[in-house]
Design a protein around this motif. Structure first.
Motif, PDB file in Angstrom:
ATOM      1  N   ASN A 565       0.835  -1.210   0.000  1.00  0.00           N
ATOM      2  CA  ASN A 565       0.000   0.000   0.000  1.00  0.00           C
ATOM      3  C   ASN A 565       0.862   1.249   0.000  1.00  0.00           C
ATOM      4  N   ILE A 566       1.911   1.241   0.818  1.00  0.00           N
ATOM      5  CA  ILE A 566       2.811   2.402   0.877  1.00  0.00           C
ATOM      6  C   ILE A 566       3.505   2.600  -0.463  1.00  0.00           C
ATOM      7  N   GLN A 567       3.948   1.493  -1.080  1.00  0.00           N
ATOM      8  CA  GLN A 567       4.626   1.611  -2.374  1.00  0.00           C
ATOM      9  C   GLN A 567       3.693   2.213  -3.421  1.00  0.00           C
ATOM     10  N   ARG A 568       2.434   1.757  -3.449  1.00  0.00           N
ATOM     11  CA  ARG A 568       1.480   2.318  -4.398  1.00  0.00           C
ATOM     12  C   ARG A 568       1.255   3.802  -4.155  1.00  0.00           C
ATOM     13  N   GLU A 569       1.148   4.176  -2.881  1.00  0.00           N
ATOM     14  CA  GLU A 569       0.936   5.588  -2.560  1.00  0.00           C
ATOM     15  C   GLU A 569       2.132   6.434  -2.982  1.00  0.00           C
ATOM     16  N   LEU A 570       3.345   5.921  -2.763  1.00  0.00           N
ATOM     17  CA  LEU A 570       4.544   6.665  -3.176  1.00  0.00           C
ATOM     18  C   LEU A 570       4.591   6.844  -4.690  1.00  0.00           C
ATOM     19  N   ILE A 571       4.246   5.791  -5.417  1.00  0.00           N
ATOM     20  CA  ILE A 571       4.240   5.895  -6.875  1.00  0.00           C
ATOM     21  C   ILE A 571       3.189   6.895  -7.331  1.00  0.00           C
ATOM     22  N   SER A 572       2.013   6.819  -6.734  1.00  0.00           N
ATOM     23  CA  SER A 572       0.937   7.742  -7.118  1.00  0.00           C
ATOM     24  C   SER A 572       1.318   9.190  -6.819  1.00  0.00           C
ATOM     25  N   GLU A 573       1.854   9.433  -5.624  1.00  0.00           N
ATOM     26  CA  GLU A 573       2.280  10.790  -5.264  1.00  0.00           C
ATOM     27  C   GLU A 573       3.431  11.251  -6.151  1.00  0.00           C
ATOM     28  N   GLY A 574       4.359  10.325  -6.431  1.00  0.00           N
ATOM     29  CA  GLY A 574       5.497  10.675  -7.266  1.00  0.00           C
ATOM     30  C   GLY A 574       5.078  11.053  -8.674  1.00  0.00           C
ATOM     31  N   GLU A 575       4.132  10.309  -9.240  1.00  0.00           N
ATOM     32  CA  GLU A 575       3.678  10.617 -10.596  1.00  0.00           C
ATOM     33  C   GLU A 575       2.942  11.945 -10.641  1.00  0.00           C
ATOM     34  N   ARG A 576       2.169  12.247  -9.597  1.00  0.00           N
ATOM     35  CA  ARG A 576       1.496  13.560  -9.561  1.00  0.00           C
ATOM     36  C   ARG A 576       2.518  14.687  -9.514  1.00  0.00           C
ATOM     37  N   GLU A 577       3.551  14.516  -8.689  1.00  0.00           N
ATOM     38  CA  GLU A 577       4.584  15.551  -8.570  1.00  0.00           C
ATOM     39  C   GLU A 577       5.359  15.709  -9.876  1.00  0.00           C
ATOM     40  N   ILE A 578       5.727  14.593 -10.487  1.00  0.00           N
ATOM     41  CA  ILE A 578       6.478  14.645 -11.742  1.00  0.00           C
ATOM     42  C   ILE A 578       5.653  15.329 -12.829  1.00  0.00           C
ATOM     43  N   SER A 579       4.374  14.983 -12.901  1.00  0.00           N
ATOM     44  CA  SER A 579       3.501  15.591 -13.905  1.00  0.00           C
ATOM     45  C   SER A 579       3.395  17.093 -13.700  1.00  0.00           C
ATOM     46  N   MET A 580       3.256  17.515 -12.446  1.00  0.00           N
ATOM     47  CA  MET A 580       3.115  18.944 -12.151  1.00  0.00           C
ATOM     48  C   MET A 580       4.419  19.696 -12.456  1.00  0.00           C
ATOM     49  N   LEU A 581       5.561  19.138 -12.051  1.00  0.00           N
ATOM     50  CA  LEU A 581       6.835  19.840 -12.230  1.00  0.00           C
ATOM     51  C   LEU A 581       7.283  19.857 -13.689  1.00  0.00           C
ATOM     52  N   SER A 582       6.975  18.788 -14.416  1.00  0.00           N
ATOM     53  CA  SER A 582       7.455  18.691 -15.804  1.00  0.00           C
ATOM     54  C   SER A 582       6.445  19.210 -16.810  1.00  0.00           C
ATOM     55  N   ASP A 583       5.193  19.389 -16.340  1.00  0.00           N
ATOM     56  CA  ASP A 583       4.100  19.763 -17.239  1.00  0.00           C
ATOM     57  C   ASP A 583       4.010  18.769 -18.393  1.00  0.00           C
ATOM     58  N   ILE A 656      11.159   2.432  -9.940  1.00  0.00           N
ATOM     59  CA  ILE A 656      12.211   3.326 -10.430  1.00  0.00           C
ATOM     60  C   ILE A 656      11.930   3.744 -11.872  1.00  0.00           C
ATOM     61  N   SER A 657      11.426   2.830 -12.687  1.00  0.00           N
ATOM     62  CA  SER A 657      11.145   3.197 -14.079  1.00  0.00           C
ATOM     63  C   SER A 657      10.004   4.198 -14.168  1.00  0.00           C
ATOM     64  N   ARG A 658       9.135   4.241 -13.155  1.00  0.00           N
ATOM     65  CA  ARG A 658       7.985   5.153 -13.203  1.00  0.00           C
ATOM     66  C   ARG A 658       8.251   6.494 -12.530  1.00  0.00           C
ATOM     67  N   ILE A 659       8.934   6.488 -11.370  1.00  0.00           N
ATOM     68  CA  ILE A 659       9.113   7.760 -10.658  1.00  0.00           C
ATOM     69  C   ILE A 659      10.573   8.058 -10.330  1.00  0.00           C
ATOM     70  N   GLY A 660      11.505   7.293 -10.875  1.00  0.00           N
ATOM     71  CA  GLY A 660      12.912   7.593 -10.674  1.00  0.00           C
ATOM     72  C   GLY A 660      13.447   7.059  -9.356  1.00  0.00           C
ATOM     73  N   PHE A 661      14.568   7.631  -8.932  1.00  0.00           N
ATOM     74  CA  PHE A 661      15.339   7.067  -7.819  1.00  0.00           C
ATOM     75  C   PHE A 661      14.929   7.656  -6.472  1.00  0.00           C
ATOM     76  N   HIS A 662      14.859   6.768  -5.477  1.00  0.00           N
ATOM     77  CA  HIS A 662      14.572   7.153  -4.094  1.00  0.00           C
ATOM     78  C   HIS A 662      15.502   6.368  -3.182  1.00  0.00           C
ATOM     79  N   ALA A 663      15.883   6.989  -2.093  1.00  0.00           N
ATOM     80  CA  ALA A 663      16.850   6.368  -1.192  1.00  0.00           C
ATOM     81  C   ALA A 663      16.345   5.030  -0.652  1.00  0.00           C
TER      82      ALA A 663
END
Length: 762
Positions: A565-583, A656-663
């Protein structure tokens, strides 16, 4: 290439599979990309009962329309506690006390978090007022959010005047719900007939007000986010009928029921694209050319000799795709009776070529059914969201149009019984083939699952030599994954799960656990299970021990489900952030590199020196991450990039292929140079930095990394140190020992390849 295998379930573990089928499916898909089906396990009838009691309701779409704004509105009969959408709406009271009716059902199904968050909100902010709507997390419900909405409460026998006074309040609460949908950027939401139950609003008037308010809202609200679909859903037939009646009255003549649509001529039926919902799968019938479809997957029917110029469908697909498809077809491996190739010039990612047999051959019906089912399983395993089928077998293979339509629908139904995957399935009929279209149309209109196909062996590859034989009653989990490595990893995990009463879970997503997760751990320890959570040298771990293997497996599955569940939430949040920052719309692909291409062959000697054999090289394409990487390059005034490596668990390849690198994805053996994201300059150093514990397969990510202005790192850094006396001017990265680099922003690295290896001595 997709891979399939059967994992025998130990008899002592059958009850665990029965109780945690959904959790097992979710974990196997999240960790290993495998779609699981279960055979020989007698799932008790109570597992098919909705959590609030009573028989489960198969979602049924009654009528729908697409508004000029693009929003779809539809009326459904279904169970909100088990319906998979972005958000469900709860008919709440002002104190958010979920003590009866739908509120109690949703609260029970969603777990204690639903009532706890509601009580906390009222404690902090006071009671809601009629017309308000608030959004919380959905707990254990199969959706992202729950919207608690307070409708008007009427007397037990309301007068016309009572309803007149209540109408603007009901309008207000529907608008509040749709406002929350807009604010939360939700794509789908299911709304019940608020106030019509315990709050005594007459059904007919309630339905008319809700439908008209939704229509008006999207006519006059022209700006901001719009959802894809509004589901007006209830589980009792009288309310559903009232919703249907209101829908026809308010939207007429722009909408019609499915039965009305099919009564029209073929041309009219084509325009309405008849659709039914089978659990999470939407099935749409279209008159069109199969080679023109814009879906993730197109299905072809090919001859056993793999000559794509034989057969009308195969010939049309081959001509549109180009010569490359035929070349790949001859060299590609088959999985069961399916060969997968790239889409080439088609508007799809992949083509699944089914090698079907004619009707006069033994067990041909079962073979056709299994082909459709396997295509759906492979699409789910490869994270495909849409698939287009022709009317398989209605041409030279000799099947009747009616039986093909029936078998294909039964295959979809069987797929939904064992998979949670949302998918759009299209049955594509050639424009001039009126008889086949009508046969499919009739079957869809009157569809009920066929018992004759429910016992087919859907998930195993069919072998003609034993197609008559029964699979028997041996319990097994059939795994369909994107590669042999993925299914092997899943099998190893299942073996460990069922074989031991002690289990170690190494996963730095444990660091994201909050109060709710720790309360759940505490509850697990009350049943004879001990759980120890510890953190050492940058690594988080949970050790689960039980008095029996069953107790341990029970707890392990719940812990793993929390992490998924946490992994899905991180991916979902990451994709929203990437979409907003990259337009840029976020999309990612992992394209398997042919063994003969330089992308593969040039890497072989380097890996061979480390006693590694490359099994697969996948090229990662993510345009949105590329945009952010280029922006970071400009920000750091850094034109040069360096090629570096990470060695990661299989579970994080897709992340990683969807939202890049995280520690959290690749914590080193010892974080001696800071708490950032580590990279090694060489394969040898990567294997030292991330020591795998007897893993059969190793997964390396090759990345472009921006170092910028670097300085030596040290233990405990959470950001690069200041360059000088100005604390706001920081180094861009840190180094360790010359062959290790650490960055603190994931956008300073771009994943380029994922390389799957095996040690050469194995």
């Amino acid at each position: 290439m997709a891979s399939k295998s059967d994992f025998p379930v130990p008899r002592s573990s059958v009850n665990i599979v029965k109780e945690y089928r959904a959790a097992l499916s979710d974990i196997l898909n999240t960790k290993f990309g495998c779609v699981a089906t279960f055979d020989g396990v007698d799932f008790e009838s109570e597992l098919n009962v909705a959590k609030h009691g009573g028989p489960a309701i198969v979602p049924e779409r009654r009528v729908g329309v697409t508004l000029p704004s693009g929003v779809q509105v539809s009326v459904w009969k279904g169970d909100l506690t088990s319906f998979s959408v972005d958000a469900v709406v709860n008919a709440a009271n002002i104190r958010l006390e979920h003590l009866g009716g739908l509120a109690q059902a949703l609260s029970s199904a969603g777990g204690p978090k639903i009532q706890r968050e509601s009580g906390d909100y009222v404690y902090r902010h006071g009671p809601l007022t009629t017309g308000d709507a608030v959004v919380f997390d959905a707990g254990l419900l199969p959706c992202k959010k729950i919207i608690h909405a307070v409708g008007p409460e009427l007397p037990h026998y309301p007068s016309t005047h009572d309803v007149f006074k209540a109408e603007p309040l009901l309008q207000k609460v529907i608008c509040s719900i749709l406002d929350r949908v807009k604010e939360q950027h939700l794509s789908t939401v299911a709304i019940p007939a608020i106030s019509s139950g315990l709050f005594n609003y007459p059904r007919s008037e309630c339905a008319k007000t809700i439908v008209s308010t939704v229509k008006q809202y999207y006519e006059y609200v022209q700006h901001g986010h719009r959802p894809k679909e509004i589901f007006l859903m209830n589980n009792d037939e009288p309310t559903v009928k009232e919703m249907e009646g209101a829908f026809h009255h308010i939207f007429a003549p722009s909408t019609m029921t499915y039965s009305q649509a099919t009564a029209k001529n073929t041309r009219s039926a084509t325009k309405t694209s008849p659709t039914i919902q089978v659990a999470n799968v939407r099935v749409t019938l279209k008159k069109d050319k199969i080679e023109e479809q814009r879906t993730d997957v197109i299905v072809n029917t090919a001859s056993p000799n793999r000559n794509l110029r034989e057969g009308e469908i195969s010939k049309a697909i081959s001509m549109k795709a180009g010569e490359g498809m035929q070349k790949e077809m001859y060299s590609a491996h088959s999985t069961g009776n399916i060969v997968i190739t790239k889409g080439y010039k088609l508007n799809c990612s992949e083509v699944y070529h089914t090698l079907c047999m004619s009707k006069d051959q033994p067990a041909a019906h079962q073979f056709l059914f299994t082909s459709v089912f396997e295509c759906l399983c492979m699409a789910a395993a490869n994270h495909r969201n849409s698939i287009a089928f022709p009317a398989i077998g209605t041409g030279n293979l000799g099947f009747s149009k009616k039986e093909v339509a029936r078998m294909m629908l039964d295959a979809v139904h069987n797929f939904t019984q064992t998979h949670q995957t949302k998918m759009d399935v299209y049955f594509i009929i050639f424009p001039s083939d009126r008889e086949t279209f009508q046969a499919f149309e009739e079957q869809m209109r009157s569809y009920q699952p066929s018992a004759s196909h429910s016992s087919f062996a859907p998930a195993a590859a069919v072998d003609r030599s034993d197609i008559h034989s029964s699979r028997g009653s041996t319990p097994r989990i059939s795994l369909c994954g994107p590669s042999r490595e993925s299914t092997a990893e899943a099998e190893k995990w299942l073996t460990d799960l069922f074989a031991s009463s002690s289990f170690d879970i190494h996963n730095n997503l444990i660091l994201h656990w909050g109060e709710e997760e720790h309360q759940q751990l505490s509850r697990l320890t009350k049943g004879g299970v001990s759980i120890e959570e510890f953190f050492t040298q940058g690594h988080a771990c949970v050790t689960v021990k039980g008095f029996s293997r069953g107790e341990a497996a029970d707890a392990v599955l719940q812990v793993e489900a929390m992490l998924c569940n946490i992994q899905r939430e991180l991916i979902s949040e990451g994709e929203r952030e990437i979409s907003m920052l990259s337009d840029t719309k976020v999309s990612s692909e992992r394209l398997t590199v042919d063994h003969s291409r330089p992308d593969f062959t040039d890497r072989v000697p380097t890996f061979k020196k480390q006693n590694l054999r490359i099994l697969k090289v996948e090229k990662v394409k993510n345009p949105a991450l590329q945009v952010l990487f280029d922006l970071k390059k400009d920000q750091l005034h850094c034109s040069a990039t360096q090629t570096m490596f990470q060695l990661i668990p299989a579970q994080f390849c897709e992340m990683i292929s969807r939202i890049g690198f995280h520690a959290e994805c690749a914590p080193p053996e010892d974080p001696a140079y800071g708490e950032g994201i580590y990279f090694a300059h060489t394969l040898k150093r990567a294997m030292d930095l991330w020591r795998q514990k007897k893993e059969e397969y190793l997964y390396f990510v090759e990345a472009e990394v921006l170092m910028g202005n670097a300085t030596p790192g040290k233990r405990g850094l959470i950001l690069p140190p200041p360059v000088g006396s100005d604390a706001d001017v920081l180094y861009d990265s840190v180094t360790g020992g010359g062959d290790i680099s650490v960055i603190f922003s994931g956008y300073q690295a771009l994943p380029k390849y994922i390389i799957t290896c095996k040690r050469r001595d194995e």
